[in-house]
Structure formats: structure tokens, C-alpha cells
Design a protein around this motif. Structure first.
Motif, PDB file in Angstrom:
ATOM      1  N   MET A   3       0.856  -1.366  -0.042  1.00 60.13           N
ATOM      2  CA  MET A   3       0.016  -0.125  -0.106  1.00 60.13           C
ATOM      3  C   MET A   3       0.766   1.263  -0.041  1.00 60.13           C
ATOM      4  O   MET A   3       0.555   2.204  -0.712  1.00 60.13           O
ATOM      5  N   SER A   4       2.258   1.371   0.649  1.00 50.94           N
ATOM      6  CA  SER A   4       2.856   2.311   0.820  1.00 50.94           C
ATOM      7  C   SER A   4       3.378   2.656  -0.575  1.00 50.94           C
ATOM      8  O   SER A   4       3.678   3.867  -0.932  1.00 50.94           O
ATOM      9  N   MET A   5       3.684   1.576  -1.376  1.00 50.88           N
ATOM     10  CA  MET A   5       4.204   1.800  -2.602  1.00 50.88           C
ATOM     11  C   MET A   5       3.114   2.408  -3.576  1.00 50.88           C
ATOM     12  O   MET A   5       3.464   3.163  -4.472  1.00 50.88           O
ATOM     13  N   ALA A   6       1.831   2.108  -3.543  1.00 48.55           N
ATOM     14  CA  ALA A   6       0.658   2.638  -4.438  1.00 48.55           C
ATOM     15  C   ALA A   6       0.713   4.158  -3.831  1.00 48.55           C
ATOM     16  O   ALA A   6       0.548   4.934  -4.721  1.00 48.55           O
ATOM     17  N   TYR A   7       0.913   4.511  -2.514  1.00 48.04           N
ATOM     18  CA  TYR A   7       0.864   6.082  -2.108  1.00 48.04           C
ATOM     19  C   TYR A   7       1.923   6.767  -2.820  1.00 48.04           C
ATOM     20  O   TYR A   7       1.901   7.901  -3.337  1.00 48.04           O
ATOM     21  N   ALA A   8       3.221   6.023  -2.995  1.00 51.06           N
ATOM     22  CA  ALA A   8       4.412   6.456  -3.400  1.00 51.06           C
ATOM     23  C   ALA A   8       3.933   6.897  -5.057  1.00 51.06           C
ATOM     24  O   ALA A   8       4.129   8.052  -5.521  1.00 51.06           O
ATOM     25  N   CYS A   9       3.300   5.917  -5.432  1.00 47.75           N
ATOM     26  CA  CYS A   9       2.988   5.882  -6.953  1.00 47.75           C
ATOM     27  C   CYS A   9       2.089   7.352  -7.428  1.00 47.75           C
ATOM     28  O   CYS A   9       2.289   7.895  -8.007  1.00 47.75           O
ATOM     29  N   LEU A  10       1.214   7.543  -6.345  1.00 44.02           N
ATOM     30  CA  LEU A  10       0.165   8.422  -6.575  1.00 44.02           C
ATOM     31  C   LEU A  10       0.606   9.934  -6.040  1.00 44.02           C
ATOM     32  O   LEU A  10       0.291  10.949  -6.661  1.00 44.02           O
ATOM     33  N   THR A  11       1.626   9.926  -5.453  1.00 47.57           N
ATOM     34  CA  THR A  11       2.379  11.096  -4.875  1.00 47.57           C
ATOM     35  C   THR A  11       3.702  11.830  -5.690  1.00 47.57           C
ATOM     36  O   THR A  11       4.079  12.945  -5.703  1.00 47.57           O
TER      37      THR A  11
END
Ligand code: AMP
Ligand code: MG
Length: 201
Positions: free
Chosen positions: A157-165
Motif C-alpha cells: 500500500m505504501s508503494m501505491a501511495y508513492a506512485c500516486l504522489t
């Protein structure tokens, strides 16, 4: 201003690591970070509306209610982050009966605009033992497999957040006997970020 989002499983010790790192800060008065807990702001919001009597009840509310309080808390935090460097202590995912609720869904990230994510981690055994010891909280009793699964979900999930930001994800291990090391790592990261004042947006 810089916004660092720190997350960790209940029992990983994210709050403890940040508190220790902030003590190290005293030598360098030029760097000022305000430290806030997302759960505190959500709890204040939930109490205003009489929804819960204790903070560990929040994750048992219907998903819709949790999302509503999550967004209201986000608006309060985002206002504060306009004028100060901020460290936000929160959760990548919140485990509930319907599955993993994202702590920072896309609409929250768009509002908060974090510059950096930090995941505080410990081993499954360390997490289980720390939860058992902490009598101040109503921690969920999870077996080894589900703690592992939860920690894995937090990583992805944290990598998904990284991709979004566009913000990076730093993993910091907070192992038994290694609190000073973890706090030092966090301190170094805080310094780097405040020196470079990243502008991802
Ligand atoms: P903590 O004291 O950090 O464990 O946070 C207390 C509670 O706040 C958690 O058990 C969650 O119910 C809630 N919480 C904290 N951060 C978030 C978030 N980003 N999204 C949804 N709920 C959250
Ligand atoms: Mg905490």
C-alpha cells in the motif's frame, strides 16, 4: 513546507521512534517539525459527533463513517501543514472486518500532498509481544500469519501511495534493543528533507 507521513503496524512503535527522534532534534534549533497523530485528530472528530467512547472503537465503525471522519481529519491536518513542517503518524491500512481500509486513499493524499513516507517495521514476534504488553490499548489479537499479511499489505500500500504522489518510501526497522538506531535514522531523514525542502507539487 515539508510533510512526512510515518506509518507502522500497531506495535511496530512508530510513535516511540518519532518521539525519540524529536528529542535528538534539540541540538539543531533551526529545524522545526510539528508532530501530530492522525488517530488523535480522528478521535477528536469522532467524539464531537458522539460516535465513539474510545479510540480503539474507531476501527469498528462502518467503513463509510471511518472514511467520513478520515476526510474531516485530513482537512484539519492539511490546513496546519500549510504553515509548518509536519510529521503525521498514521496507518497505511486499518484492519477491519471488511478487509484493509486504506489509511491514505487518493482523495486524502491529494489534500495532504506528502513529501515522504516512512514505514516503521518490526518482526512478527516483536509486534505480537509488544501488543501483549501494552495494557493501555485495546490492540487486536492477531496470529503470526495475519500480522505478516498485514505488514505485507502495508508495504504494498505504501508503494501505491508513492506512485500516486511521487514521494519516496523509507523502511526503518525498530527492533528490540534498536530504538536508538531507528530514531537516529529517522532524525537523519528529517534533516535531509528540511534541508532540501522538496517540492513535489
Ligand atoms: P493509533 O493510536 O495510531 O493506533 O490510531 C488510533 C486509531 O485511529 C486507529 O486504530 C484507526 O482507527 C484510526 N486511524 C489512524 N489513522 C487513520 C487513517 N489514516 N485512516 C483511518 N483511520 C485511522
Ligand atoms: Mg501509534
Amino acid at each position: 513546507m515539508v510533510l512526512i507521513v510515518v506509518t507502522g503496524m500497531p506495535g511496530a512503535g512508530s510513535s516511540t521512534v518519532v518521539e525519540e527522534a524529536l528529542k535528538l532534534k534539540r541540538g539543531k534549533e533551526s529545524i522545526v517539525f510539528k508532530y501530530m497523530n492522525y488517530g488523535d485528530v480522528m478521535y477528536e472528530t469522532a467524539m464531537e459527533t458522539g460516535l465513539v467512547a474510545n479510540r480503539d472503537e474507531m476501527r469498528t465503525l462502518p467503513g463509510e463513517k471511518q472514511r467520513e471522519i478520515q476526510m474531516r481529519a485530513c482537512k484539519k491536518i492539511s490546513k496546519i501543514s500549510e504553515s509548518t513542517n509536519l510529521i503525521i503518524d498514521t496507518h497505511c491500512t486499518v484492519k477491519m472486518p471488511l478487509g484493509y481500509l486504506p489509511g491514505l486513499p487518493e482523495h486524502v493524499l491529494r489534500e495532504l500532498k506528502p513529501d515522504q513516507f516512512v514505514l516503521i517495521e518490526a518482526t512478527t514476534e516483536e509486534i505480537a509481544a509488544r501488543r501483549q504488553k501494552d495494557k493501555t490499548r485495546e490492540r487486536d489479537v492477531e496470529d503470526k500469519t495475519s500480522i505478516e499479511e498485514h505488514q505485507f499489505m502495508n508495504r504494498v500500500m505504501s508503494m501505491a501511495y508513492a506512485c500516486l504522489t511521487g514521494a519516496s518510501v523509507k523502511l526503518i526497522g525498530n527492533h528490540d534493543g534498536g530504538l536508538d538506531k531507528a530514531a537516529e535514522e529517522f532524525f537523519v531523514l528529517m534533516n535531509r528533507l528540511s534541508e532540501s525542502e522538496p517540492k513535489l507539487y
